[in-house]
Enzyme design. Structure first.
Site, PDB file in Angstrom:
ATOM      1  N   GLU A 265     -11.568 -11.038  -3.914  1.00 46.26           N
ATOM      2  CA  GLU A 265     -10.120 -11.054  -3.669  1.00 46.26           C
ATOM      3  C   GLU A 265      -9.720 -12.166  -2.708  1.00 46.26           C
ATOM      4  OE1 GLU A 265      -9.048  -7.175  -2.157  1.00 46.26           O
ATOM      5  OE2 GLU A 265     -10.774  -7.082  -0.834  1.00 46.26           O
TER       6      GLU A 265
ATOM      7  N   ASP B  55      -4.776  -8.773  -3.952  1.00 46.53           N
ATOM      8  CA  ASP B  55      -4.972  -9.736  -2.867  1.00 46.53           C
ATOM      9  C   ASP B  55      -5.274 -11.129  -3.389  1.00 46.53           C
ATOM     10  OD1 ASP B  55      -4.535  -8.429  -0.369  1.00 46.53           O
ATOM     11  OD2 ASP B  55      -6.251  -7.158  -0.843  1.00 46.53           O
TER      12      ASP B  55
ATOM     13  N   HIS C 259       0.813  -1.211   0.000  1.00 44.80           N
ATOM     14  CA  HIS C 259       0.000   0.000   0.000  1.00 44.80           C
ATOM     15  C   HIS C 259       0.847   1.262   0.000  1.00 44.80           C
ATOM     16  CE1 HIS C 259      -3.147  -2.936   0.762  1.00 44.80           C
ATOM     17  NE2 HIS C 259      -3.799  -2.123  -0.027  1.00 44.80           N
TER      18      HIS C 259
ATOM     19  N   CYS D  19      -9.798  -4.205 -10.457  1.00 41.70           N
ATOM     20  CA  CYS D  19      -9.217  -2.955  -9.956  1.00 41.70           C
ATOM     21  C   CYS D  19      -7.852  -3.147  -9.298  1.00 41.70           C
ATOM     22  CB  CYS D  19     -10.185  -2.260  -9.004  1.00 41.70           C
ATOM     23  SG  CYS D  19     -10.619  -3.259  -7.578  1.00 41.70           S
TER      24      CYS D  19
HETATM   25  C1  PEP Z   1      -6.739  -5.524  -4.625  1.00 44.38           C
HETATM   26  O1  PEP Z   1      -6.582  -6.275  -3.666  1.00 44.38           O
HETATM   27  O2  PEP Z   1      -6.461  -5.848  -5.809  1.00 44.38           O
HETATM   28  C2  PEP Z   1      -7.274  -4.160  -4.432  1.00 44.38           C
HETATM   29  C3  PEP Z   1      -7.612  -3.400  -5.450  1.00 44.38           C
HETATM   30  O3  PEP Z   1      -7.379  -3.699  -3.163  1.00 44.38           O
HETATM   31  P1  PEP Z   1      -6.148  -3.202  -2.275  1.00 44.38           P
HETATM   32  O4  PEP Z   1      -4.939  -3.111  -3.172  1.00 44.38           O
HETATM   33  O5  PEP Z   1      -6.534  -1.893  -1.701  1.00 44.38           O
HETATM   34  O6  PEP Z   1      -6.036  -4.276  -1.259  1.00 44.38           O
HETATM   35 MG    MG Z   2      -7.453  -5.813  -1.756  1.00 38.68          MG
END
Ligand code: PEP
Ligand code: MG
Length: 403
Positions: free
Chosen positions: A264, A288, A21, A335
């Site tokens: 996910e 994830d 992140h 996403c």
């Molecule tokens: C993902 O897990 O692909 C996602 C878009 O969420 P994050 O990266 O915020 O966990």
């Molecule tokens: Mg995620």
């Protein structure tokens, strides 16, 4: 953000990965960052001049005149590429054979809205609300959240906005206002919707704020880390209660709010056939999903190539998810960072993806890539992709597809 205000021009991390992140946030801040430089502390001293090349993951300590000239040339080339791509801002996203594809933007902070508009995004496909909660002592209240969501919706000028409910936990844990539990294995612990359901007031406050913002433009609600259908039922009950409470006090909210699940967690992906009927749409979180399918921490660069989105298990699962969504007539987008990476664009189109959501900085490049691909031709290669027995073989099929 404090980093930019303090004149930070780049970051070098001794650990981490491009999917952590911190890396996602750095992209959002347009901050060059290189991760996993184990010996950075031993080889960089206070006052050293360094070049931080976030694009290729390189750090040059004490660059000489040649290094600097090389990077200046590269920077100039990037400006030219940027100018060429800028012409695509107003363009529709179409494959070479004219199939329309929708590109949405991911957003973590207010500045992303302007970038999303500037790159011609079809809307916001993922607004990561946890960034409102990080690095602060107190939890943002309903009013503060409402104002942030309202401005986001207004900023998008009538384009759809998908707001994800809080996904704190695992490596997004720097929110001292929220009592996160001490856990031996946080990535498999109380994260995302699990945390929200253990702290219903947190969820209710957020749902109310999102609902209030929904009277300013089209809003959908997306729930992270769904594993069980019961979690969807619980969130829907809370949502219905919030709608009822707000309406009974005369508060204006949209007539209909769609509720979606992030796919996910492998269990949700495998059992999607039963789960999908209970949501209005789904969004695939490959960051994830890949880590949980391969049991490979997304934030651990020591695992090297083990974290491989091209692993046959991932490809098969993505193909199944897309087929189930198609059959159930539920909109599906992707996403995770895969959507932003042009190495995977042909693959995702071949598997049947039509809605991508990515950080706005990648949108024009992906649009440009899509314009060069023939959709019908790609679909013909899907069986070969699904037959491949290793990530390397999937990569081989991909290469042949685009030759
Ligand atoms: C993902 O897990 O692909 C996602 C878009 O969420 P994050 O990266 O915020 O966990
Ligand atoms: Mg995620």
């Amino acid at each position: 953000m404090p980093l930019a205000e303090n004149g930070v021009l780049g970051a070098v991390l001794t650990n981490g990965s491009t999917l952590s992140h911190s890396a996602i946030l750095a992209r959002s801040l347009r901050l060059p960052m290189v991760v996993g430089v184990d010996d950075a502390l031993g080889s960089i001293a206070e006052g050293d001049l360094i070049l931080v090349d976030g694009e290729h993951g390189e750090v040059v300590v004490h660059p000489n005149a040649q290094d600097i000239a090389r990077y200046r040339t590269w920077q100039r080339e990037q400006v030219q590429i940027g100018k060429r791509l800028a012409r695509l801002r107003e363009a529709q996203t179409l494959t070479r054979d004219g199939v329309p594809i929708r590109l949405y933007a991911n957003a973590e902070m207010p500045a992303d809205v302007a970038r999303a508009r500037l790159s011609g995004a079809a809307g916001i496909g993922l607004y990561r609300t946890e960034f409102l909660f990080l690095q602060r002592r107190e939890i943002p209240g309903e009013e503060e959240q409402f104002l942030a969501y309202r401005d986001l919706v207004l900023g998008m000028g009538g384009l759809p906005v998908t707001i994800r409910t809080l996904d704190l936990g695992a490596d997004k844990a720097d929110a001292s206002g929220v009592a996160l539990e001490e856990e031996p294995n946080p990535a498999l612990g109380v994260r995302g919707v699990r945390l929200a359901l253990r702290h219903p007031q947190l969820m209710i406050t957020q749902l109310r704020a999102i609902l209030r913002a929904s009277s300013y433009g089209p809003v959908r609600i997306l729930v992270p880390m769904i594993t069980l259908v019961e979690e969807i039922h619980s969130v829907r009950r809370m949502l219905d209660q919030c709608v009822h409470d707000l309406r009974s006090t005369g508060q204006e909210i949209a007539g209909q709010i769609e509720l979606g699940a992030m796919i996910e967690v492998p269990a949700a992906a495998i059992a999607l056939g039963g789960l999908i009927r209970h949501v209005d749409f789904i969004s695939i979180g490959t960051n994830d999903l890949v880590q949980y399918v391969l049991a490979a921490d997304r934030a651990n660069d020591h695992l090297g190539t083990l974290y491989d989105p091209l692993h046959p298990a991932v490809i098969k699962l993505l193909s199944q998810i897309l087929a189930i969504a198609r059959r159930a007539r539920r909109p599906v987008s992707l996403c995770g960072e895969m959507a932003a990476d042009t190495r995977y664009t042909a693959l995702l189109l071949a598997l049947g993806l039509e809605d991508f959501s990515m950080h706005p900085g990648a949108l024009l490049e992906v649009r440009d890539t899509i314009a060069q691909l023939d959709h019908a031709e790609l679909l013909r290669h899907a069986p070969a992709l699904l037959r491949a027995s290793s990530g390397a073989r999937v990569a081989g099929v991909l290469q042949r597809m685009q030759a």
